[in-house]
Scaffold this active site. Structure first.
Site, PDB file in Angstrom:
ATOM      1  N   ARG A   1       0.833  -1.213   0.000  1.00  0.00           N
ATOM      2  CA  ARG A   1       0.000   0.000   0.000  1.00  0.00           C
ATOM      3  C   ARG A   1       0.866   1.260   0.000  1.00  0.00           C
ATOM      4  NH1 ARG A   1      -0.301   4.593   2.833  1.00  0.00           N
ATOM      5  NH2 ARG A   1       0.108   3.409   4.742  1.00  0.00           N
ATOM      6  N   ASP A   2       1.624   1.492   1.058  1.00  0.00           N
ATOM      7  CA  ASP A   2       2.400   2.734   1.162  1.00  0.00           C
ATOM      8  C   ASP A   2       3.481   2.767   0.089  1.00  0.00           C
ATOM      9  OD1 ASP A   2       3.535   5.103   2.131  1.00  0.00           O
ATOM     10  OD2 ASP A   2       3.435   4.480   4.213  1.00  0.00           O
TER      11      ASP A   2
ATOM     12  N   HIS B   1       5.499   4.236  12.781  1.00  0.00           N
ATOM     13  CA  HIS B   1       5.529   4.185  11.310  1.00  0.00           C
ATOM     14  C   HIS B   1       6.508   5.265  10.847  1.00  0.00           C
ATOM     15  CE1 HIS B   1       3.102   3.846   7.389  1.00  0.00           C
ATOM     16  NE2 HIS B   1       3.761   4.981   7.187  1.00  0.00           N
TER      17      HIS B   1
ATOM     18  N   HIS C   1       9.067   6.892   8.067  1.00  0.00           N
ATOM     19  CA  HIS C   1       9.695   7.028   6.756  1.00  0.00           C
ATOM     20  C   HIS C   1      11.160   7.396   7.018  1.00  0.00           C
ATOM     21  CE1 HIS C   1       6.177   6.624   4.052  1.00  0.00           C
ATOM     22  NE2 HIS C   1       5.554   6.775   5.219  1.00  0.00           N
TER      23      HIS C   1
ATOM     24  N   CYS D   1       4.162   9.241   0.603  1.00  0.00           N
ATOM     25  CA  CYS D   1       2.803   9.711   0.382  1.00  0.00           C
ATOM     26  C   CYS D   1       2.825  10.727  -0.750  1.00  0.00           C
ATOM     27  CB  CYS D   1       2.262  10.340   1.662  1.00  0.00           C
ATOM     28  SG  CYS D   1       0.660  11.106   1.419  1.00  0.00           S
TER      29      CYS D   1
ATOM     30  N   ASN E   1       9.566   4.227   3.186  1.00  0.00           N
ATOM     31  CA  ASN E   1       9.469   3.743   4.563  1.00  0.00           C
ATOM     32  C   ASN E   1      10.779   3.055   4.933  1.00  0.00           C
ATOM     33  OD1 ASN E   1       6.418   3.626   5.585  1.00  0.00           O
ATOM     34  ND2 ASN E   1       6.419   3.285   3.375  1.00  0.00           N
TER      35      ASN E   1
HETATM   36  P1  HMG Z   1     -12.714  14.663  -2.417  1.00  0.00           P
HETATM   37  O1  HMG Z   1     -12.417  14.990  -3.860  1.00  0.00           O
HETATM   38  O2  HMG Z   1     -12.732  15.768  -1.439  1.00  0.00           O
HETATM   39  O3  HMG Z   1     -14.021  13.789  -2.202  1.00  0.00           O
HETATM   40  O4  HMG Z   1     -11.644  13.565  -1.975  1.00  0.00           O
HETATM   41  P2  HMG Z   1     -15.419  13.700  -2.809  1.00  0.00           P
HETATM   42  O5  HMG Z   1     -16.248  13.024  -1.768  1.00  0.00           O
HETATM   43  O6  HMG Z   1     -15.833  15.034  -3.348  1.00  0.00           O
HETATM   44  O7  HMG Z   1     -15.232  12.671  -4.029  1.00  0.00           O
HETATM   45  C1  HMG Z   1     -14.571  12.989  -5.228  1.00  0.00           C
HETATM   46  C2  HMG Z   1     -14.725  11.816  -6.190  1.00  0.00           C
HETATM   47  O8  HMG Z   1     -14.061  10.659  -5.666  1.00  0.00           O
HETATM   48  C3  HMG Z   1     -16.172  11.403  -6.390  1.00  0.00           C
HETATM   49  O9  HMG Z   1     -16.267  10.843  -7.701  1.00  0.00           O
HETATM   50  C4  HMG Z   1     -16.354  10.296  -5.385  1.00  0.00           C
HETATM   51  O10 HMG Z   1     -17.383   9.402  -5.720  1.00  0.00           O
HETATM   52  C5  HMG Z   1     -15.019   9.609  -5.442  1.00  0.00           C
HETATM   53  P3  HMG Z   1     -16.913  11.674  -8.926  1.00  0.00           P
HETATM   54  O11 HMG Z   1     -18.294  12.030  -8.455  1.00  0.00           O
HETATM   55  O12 HMG Z   1     -16.011  12.892  -9.102  1.00  0.00           O
HETATM   56  O13 HMG Z   1     -16.843  10.722 -10.061  1.00  0.00           O
HETATM   57  N1  HMG Z   1     -14.657   8.920  -4.197  1.00  0.00           N
HETATM   58  C6  HMG Z   1     -14.232   7.658  -4.144  1.00  0.00           C
HETATM   59  N2  HMG Z   1     -14.038   6.726  -5.098  1.00  0.00           N
HETATM   60  C7  HMG Z   1     -13.610   5.535  -4.702  1.00  0.00           C
HETATM   61  N3  HMG Z   1     -13.330   5.221  -3.396  1.00  0.00           N
HETATM   62  C8  HMG Z   1     -13.509   6.133  -2.434  1.00  0.00           C
HETATM   63  C9  HMG Z   1     -13.984   7.405  -2.797  1.00  0.00           C
HETATM   64  N4  HMG Z   1     -14.263   8.505  -2.081  1.00  0.00           N
HETATM   65  C10 HMG Z   1     -14.677   9.434  -2.965  1.00  0.00           C
HETATM   66  N5  HMG Z   1     -13.230   5.808  -1.176  1.00  0.00           N
HETATM   67  C11 HMG Z   1     -10.913  11.716  -0.626  1.00  0.00           C
HETATM   68  C12 HMG Z   1     -11.627  13.055  -0.653  1.00  0.00           C
HETATM   69  C13 HMG Z   1     -10.651  11.358   0.819  1.00  0.00           C
HETATM   70  C14 HMG Z   1     -11.780  10.669  -1.301  1.00  0.00           C
HETATM   71  C15 HMG Z   1      -9.575  11.879  -1.424  1.00  0.00           C
HETATM   72  O14 HMG Z   1      -8.909  12.999  -0.942  1.00  0.00           O
HETATM   73  C16 HMG Z   1      -8.672  10.682  -1.301  1.00  0.00           C
HETATM   74  O15 HMG Z   1      -9.009   9.591  -1.768  1.00  0.00           O
HETATM   75  N6  HMG Z   1      -7.480  10.864  -0.684  1.00  0.00           N
HETATM   76  C17 HMG Z   1      -6.570   9.775  -0.460  1.00  0.00           C
HETATM   77  C18 HMG Z   1      -5.160  10.268  -0.396  1.00  0.00           C
HETATM   78  C19 HMG Z   1      -4.241   9.120  -0.070  1.00  0.00           C
HETATM   79  O16 HMG Z   1      -4.561   7.959  -0.301  1.00  0.00           O
HETATM   80  N7  HMG Z   1      -3.064   9.446   0.477  1.00  0.00           N
HETATM   81  C20 HMG Z   1      -2.089   8.451   0.825  1.00  0.00           C
HETATM   82  C21 HMG Z   1      -2.475   7.640   2.007  1.00  0.00           C
HETATM   83  S1  HMG Z   1      -2.122   8.393   3.569  1.00  0.00           S
HETATM   84  C22 HMG Z   1      -0.438   8.038   3.859  1.00  0.00           C
HETATM   85  O17 HMG Z   1       0.253   7.577   2.987  1.00  0.00           O
HETATM   86  C23 HMG Z   1       0.133   8.265   5.230  1.00  0.00           C
HETATM   87  C24 HMG Z   1       0.338   6.953   6.007  1.00  0.00           C
HETATM   88  O18 HMG Z   1       1.215   6.077   5.325  1.00  0.00           O
HETATM   89  C25 HMG Z   1       0.929   7.264   7.400  1.00  0.00           C
HETATM   90  C26 HMG Z   1       2.149   8.198   7.359  1.00  0.00           C
HETATM   91  O19 HMG Z   1       3.106   7.902   6.641  1.00  0.00           O
HETATM   92  O20 HMG Z   1       2.077   9.184   8.043  1.00  0.00           O
HETATM   93  C27 HMG Z   1      -0.995   6.218   6.223  1.00  0.00           C
HETATM   94 MG    MG Z   2       3.382   6.191   5.347  1.00  0.00          MG
END
Ligand code: HMG
Ligand code: MG
Length: 307
Positions: free
Chosen positions: A23-24, A215, A217, A248, A257
């Site tokens: 995933r990450d 966690h 990086h 990310c 990581n």
């Molecule tokens: P948004 O644009 O504000 O949301 O995104 P929305 O509700 O307006 O939806 C926009 C579109 O996405 C819509 O589709 C929704 O249906 C669709 P449209 O009408 O335009 O065709 N949608 C989805 N589709 C599939 N699955 C879903 C979903 N939700 C909405 N679940 C949202 C808000 C949260 C969805 C967006 O910002 C997002 O997906 N962000 C994810 C970012 C991400 O994955 N970042 C990396 C992970 S975090 C990380 O790496 C840190 C970690 O490792 C820890 C660390 O290192 O600190 C965990």
């Molecule tokens: Mg991470």
């Protein structure tokens, strides 16, 4: 000859590695990785003895196209009994997509920094927690376990310093909402051991230590030192990514990581147990690096290949 030093105080303790590479790691790759390779990666990881493998992410495919095939990947992997395969979900839509393919554990994610949260999930901290609330309620009713992430615990690429009190508040809230484990993420890998230990102890004042994971990086090469400091404070769950993959896409400056191979080598050297077959894990890391067209990011993986 010198008398042998006494064994470390925690000799024999079990540390659970949460492997986040699929995933990450893969969420940050510039080129799309084939679905079949993702499935093979997870299946290979399963065979190393890892007990927790974060398989993919049911986020918006517009935001993270790299993991748009989450459902196909999850449906195709060989799920080993006794191994958990958590997936990231940002909202109810993600939860529903995950449940359709039989996911039994999810992870919700937010941050201690408002600025990072806006970039990453287009919501503030409190708003993101309101989005999780129904996920946690439905998960409780469905018997699905929920892990919680707090990002930017030691620094934010947009805000800079992050007050420890903010980390504590968010971690405590996620735990109170029903997350069985809170993973404390140094998203951009800037922290150093004393800072990591101070943050961990502050959180452990409000959330039981057995419910905390770390966690790191490795942007500044501090991750193993930070892990050691947190192990000494009693943490027993460590996130890492095979081959040191990761980052990310919404955190400027975030690099890989800490490599799982390097963490396992450290832990085994301390006399701790992980249940992980290190040579098999290192082999998997080199295999992944080959698929991604580069060398493994694990020092241990490279060293083992040379012996
Ligand atoms: P948004 O644009 O504000 O949301 O995104 P929305 O509700 O307006 O939806 C926009 C579109 O996405 C819509 O589709 C929704 O249906 C669709 P449209 O009408 O335009 O065709 N949608 C989805 N589709 C599939 N699955 C879903 C979903 N939700 C909405 N679940 C949202 C808000 C949260 C969805 C967006 O910002 C997002 O997906 N962000 C994810 C970012 C991400 O994955 N970042 C990396 C992970 S975090 C990380 O790496 C840190 C970690 O490792 C820890 C660390 O290192 O600190 C965990
Ligand atoms: Mg991470």
């Amino acid at each position: 000859m010198n008398a042998p030093l006494p064994a470390p105080a925690r000799d024999g303790d079990f540390v659970r590695i949460v492997e986040v590479g699929p995933r990450d790691g893969l969420q940050n790759e510039k080129t799309l990785v084939a679905t079949a390779d993702k499935v093979e990666l997870i299946d290979r990881l399963s065979r190393t003895g890892l007990l927790s493998i974060e398989a993919t992410s049911f986020v918006s495919p517009k935001w993270v196209p790299q993991l748009a095939d989450a459902a196909e990947v999850f449906a195709a992997i060989d799920r080993r009994p006794g191994t958990a395969y958590p997936v990231l979900v940002p909202n109810e839509k993600g939860y529903e997509r995950a449940r359709e393919v039989g996911v039994q554990e999810v992870a919700v994610f937010t941050a201690a920094s408002e600025a990072f949260n806006q970039k990453n999930i287009n919501a503030g901290i409190d708003e993101s927690i309101e989005r999780f609330r129904p996920v946690l309620e439905r998960a409780a009713a469905d018997g699905v376990k929920v892990r919680g992430y707090v990002s930017t615990v030691l620094g934010c690429p947009y805000q800079g310093a992050v007050p420890v009190a903010d980390v504590v508040r968010v971690a405590k809230t996620l735990h109170a909402l029903g997350c069985y484990e809170i993973s404390l993420g140094d998203t951009i890998g800037v922290g150093t051991p004393h800072q990591a230990s101070t943050m961990l102890k502050a959180v452990a004042g409000e959330v039981p230590l057995p419910a905390l994971a770390v966690h790191f990086h490795d942007t500044y090469g501090q991750a193993l030192a930070n892990i050691l400091a947190c192990l000494e404070d009693g943490v027993r769950v460590v996130d890492s990514a095979v081959s040191g993959a990761g980052g990310c896409p919404y955190a400027k400056g975030a690099s890989g990581n800490v490599a799982s191979e390097d963490v396992v080598y450290l832990l085994h050297g301390l006399g701790m147990r992980t249940g992980v077959d290190l040579p098999a894990l290192a082999e998997t890391g080199r295999w992944l690096a080959g698929r991604l067209g580069r060398e493994t990011g694990s020092r241990v993986g490279k060293a083992l290949a040379a012996t």
